[in-house]
Design an enzyme around this catalytic site. Sequence first.
Site, PDB file in Angstrom:
ATOM      1  N   ASP A 461     -13.148 -27.519  -0.186  1.00 37.32           N
ATOM      2  CA  ASP A 461     -12.723 -28.008   1.124  1.00 37.32           C
ATOM      3  C   ASP A 461     -12.145 -26.843   1.895  1.00 37.32           C
ATOM      4  O   ASP A 461     -11.760 -25.844   1.310  1.00 37.32           O
ATOM      5  CB  ASP A 461     -11.592 -29.027   0.936  1.00 37.32           C
ATOM      6  N   ASP A 782      -9.621 -33.841  -1.643  1.00 40.04           N
ATOM      7  CA  ASP A 782      -8.293 -34.423  -1.532  1.00 40.04           C
ATOM      8  C   ASP A 782      -8.354 -35.872  -1.074  1.00 40.04           C
ATOM      9  O   ASP A 782      -7.490 -36.657  -1.386  1.00 40.04           O
ATOM     10  CB  ASP A 782      -7.417 -33.608  -0.585  1.00 40.04           C
ATOM     11  N   ASP A 786     -13.608 -38.429  -1.377  1.00 38.49           N
ATOM     12  CA  ASP A 786     -14.173 -37.354  -2.198  1.00 38.49           C
ATOM     13  C   ASP A 786     -14.379 -37.798  -3.639  1.00 38.49           C
ATOM     14  O   ASP A 786     -14.940 -37.063  -4.439  1.00 38.49           O
ATOM     15  CB  ASP A 786     -13.244 -36.131  -2.208  1.00 38.49           C
TER      16      ASP A 786
END
Length: 1212
Positions: A461, A782, A786
């Site tokens: 990310d 997070d 996901d």
Amino acid sequence: MGDLTNSDYYSKNQRNDVSSNHEGGFGVSVMELRELMELRGSEAVVKIQEEYGDMDGLCQRLKTSPTEGLSGDATDLDKRKEVYGENLIPPKKPKTFLQLVWEALQDVTLIILEVAALISLGLSFYQPPGGDSGESCGTAAAGAEDEGEAEAGWIEGAAILLSVVCVVLVTAFNDWSKEKQFRGLQSRIEQEQKFQVVRGAQVIQLPVADIVVGDIAQIKYGDLLPTDGVLIQGNDLKIDESSLTGESDHVKKAADRDPMLLSGTHVMEGSGRMLVTAVGVNSQTGIIFTLLGAGEPGEEEKKEKKVKKQDGAAAMEMQPLKSAEGGEMEEKEEKKKANVSKKEKSVLQGKLTKLAVQIGKAGLVMSAITVIILVLYFAVDNFVLQKRPWLTECTPIYVQYFVKFFIIGVTVLVVAVPEGLPLAVTISLAYSVKKMMKDNNLVRHLDACETMGNATAICSDKTGTLTTNRMTAVACYVGDVHYKEIPDPGLLSVKSLDILVNAISLNSAYTTKILPATKEGGLPMQVGNKTECGLLGLVLDLKRDYQPVRNQIPEEKLYKVYTFNSVRKSMSTVIKLPDGSFRMYSKGASEIVLKKCTKILNQEGEPRVFRPRDKDEMVKKVIEPMACDGLRTICVAYRDFPGDPEPLWDNENDILNELTAVCVVGIEDPVRPEVPSAIVRCQRAGITVRMVTGDNINTARAIAIKCGIIHPGEDFLCIDGKEFNRRIRNEKGEVEQERMDKVWPKLRVLARSSPTDKHTLVKGIIDSCLTDQRQVVAVTGDGTNDGPALKKADVGFAMGIAGTDVAKEASDIILTDDNFSSIVKAVMWGRNVYDSISKFLQFQLTVNVVAVIVAFTGACITQDSPLKAVQMLWVNLIMDTFASLALATEPPTEALLMRKPYGRNKPLISSTMTKNILGHGIYQLVIIFSLLFVGEQIFDIDSGRHAPLHSPPSEHYTIIFNTFVLMQLFNEINARKIHGERNVFDGIFRNPIFCSIVFGTFAIQIVIVQFGGKPFSCTPLDLEKWGWCTFLGLGELVWGQVIATIPNSKLRFLRGAGQLTKKNEMPGDEDMNEDNEEIDHAERELRRGQVLWFRGLNRIQTQIRVVNAFRSSLYEGLEKPDSRPSIHNFMTHPEFRIEDTTPHIPLIDDTDLEEDPALRMIPQSQTGSQPQSPNKNNNAVDSGINLTIDTTSKSAASSGPASPLHSLETSL
């Protein structure tokens, strides 16, 4: 129904009478609450209205306030815990030390040793009757004459028992500390989980265990509910209850429709407040766990099953013959620790299990042969050559001999079987996990640590991982002016400013705040959603305050909230204005919100028309430049609605439209200072870093360049989710692997990606067959969304600070500091685990090879193993327990990141290691055999060979034992390096455990030799002999340098040896099911077997055609007329069987051919002679199709290697 209501009514009245009798003076009992929580939907609403009037009534009964929560008074909290229980599910009692000892005793080898020792003990106390029978029993009785010696016969048995006790205690202690560590880890994970609760009108973060019944909890997107509760007020709340009900659709919750919230379910959208009604064992999850009789979820049931298996499987460490169960050996070690078993065995486990089974088989064969040879030799010598009769009174003495042979055989087996392997793996992993804690990696599944060492790709990310996740507004566009930094509030019109401040203050989670810095000169603390913090920061920079605005309209007065989710990519809040009309504030990703705007505020703060071409210009002039500076652009907008008629709020598309833009804010999230160097280290280590982000493509590209993920001028792809899907999907919208393979190798940045894109990308990379190695992918995440990608990846990293509970639940490792450079540390530790195991293997196998050969040849030539059972057990202890401790705790070095990852099918034992094992083995064997056969002349001492039973220990054999152990000790230092480095002492003092173990072992060895006496079959040696033993031991270090000088390329044969544990590329990795079903390797083999079967058939057909053609011209007379031209006839003959029920995967390519003459038929070219071929699938033998062809009926010519036919087949 009538009766029901009656009885209800009756019980209700009764309840009201005795409400004072209720437990602890609360107006409702545990059972009533449990019954209430079992209702769903409207039933529950009705029940609450009937029983308690409304939610406030229930709150009063529980003595709590719906807005201010509990007072937080300690006595009150204790009382609640006493009446309603604590929010803990009591873990099952850990196994006691004695239970673990008992489990360790189940080990087959140990049982064999115990039996042998007991027989030996029993026989040593048996005195044969009659003193004169000595002569007639021949050689057998020669040694038993000496009374004193006969007395000492019990010592050997006792010593074996003692060493068994040692091994058991060590194993049990290891298991016990492992269990303890695991529980420590569990409790640490549990303590880290906090939840927001209102107490005394303040929102505080509480550890989940401290929540009590009557608390008011605040719930929001991404939470995992820790307790059962009833919703008091909710905004657009959707819950995923699949973990309890199996229903995959999200359930909408509302205080008036379905207010029941259950523990263990996930909040997928929205926010709200709930009254906690059941905790711990009384909550829904708790009830299920109590039914399962479980402690930690999932762990205990596995344990139960395991205890049943224990009889078979614990023994497995030593019972390699049942190789089907053998696989469980490593797994068992691991599963005790990781309470959730991963989808498939990790790479290392797979390789190790195979290796252990192989070595075990070899050891068993060797030990059996040893015993047989000894017994035969003894029998032939006594009864055939010397023609002695078997006398009954001599039987015990003969039996004593046989027991001695049996003990020798067992010792060979003990040394051959590497019980230290599981121990080394366990110690190495446990040690790494402990140390990784310090590097901010909280490992949830042990094998993830080692898989990480093989990672070839990391999909990270952006926000918070590569960047600091401290959002600050640095630019904005308000009232037709683009400000490059935050303007002075005097420059903006009051109208615009008011709308802006209101829009930001109200349209954000009220839990998001900016608190004053904790320490002097520090930055203010950002609590809650970081993007919102950046916007609130903007309000403060404009010299206004958001708190008074929020106090004016508290959260419960918000009319409707559309919370942020990955589909909307925006958040909107509706408030009711005093005149009865409504105003909706909206904020979100600028290109998405601007599309929905039809007006924009001008300099005076009045709305003006905002045409499509104005939008395009704005994108070009404002948004793109901001994005190219790496800023995240957020658009703030609003819309007014009439109060009458009230709009249909559920019709989102109409509501979120025709907005008026207020401003566009550019928020910067600076790159973490340590990230660029961490990414360079990854790229050096052969790991591709890809950035997957929800941000706009220009922002993403700018950040990627700053991080060093992409370098200008390189050939790479930066695309957004739309383009990505267009490229990888066919006309029907299905993902095609071929299209995927065109995209992923060059893809470096995927922007504006949805969670499904992330999952698709991870799956695509894992399933790809472009490279000869399967890619091993790590993913960071997070958000709740996901979860699927984290589960699919080989290693999932969840963010400890920003991560939601759902993400943590799906992950393997939690990054406690959310920092990318911690991932690099994890890679380093992972590689270190792999290398530690390899070091241990190199050391262990050298000892194994030497000890087995010495015991075997010694026993066959001199009828007595030069190394006694007790000595072997001591060597085993050094080899296994101590060496695994010493070598498994080597700290990682930067050098680990200088090499490419090992592949999944790189053999565990590299050619350098094979060279070292063989080289050192030869050195040790030469020395030991020289000592054994000519030692007595060199040192001028009595020969220890052919010593009779119970004879005193000889100096000769003591020297052999001592030299052997010292060689192992110095070889342990050599084993510290496995890549052929010269300096084996490099960094040796960084590992105090290693040094202390080497010195400790040396000290104990001195004690054993000088004072061990009869039990250890040792005689004290003088200084000169000690000097020689040490000198021969030191020779190992010199010899190590000699071996390092020999280039691998000169040793052609090592290539094949290195393939020892060639992993058939994890079969079926390609079609690994999404679900976590454990797929049996055998089944997978079969599935792949079908494809190979056809290939095999084609090949056989071709061969048969060629062979037949030749045969008809060459060997007319040899074959019967039915020369089987077609494969079908060929198949129908019984001597051609395809045994594919048990996939036979040879691991040692050539030896298998030697063992099974029928397999020799398969041309060499297909099997042993080209172990290099990267595609193991050509290999008819390897592929799990075992062709057994009856050699007799096949043409005799073809089996003679010299025949022309054979050479033709080979070339085929």
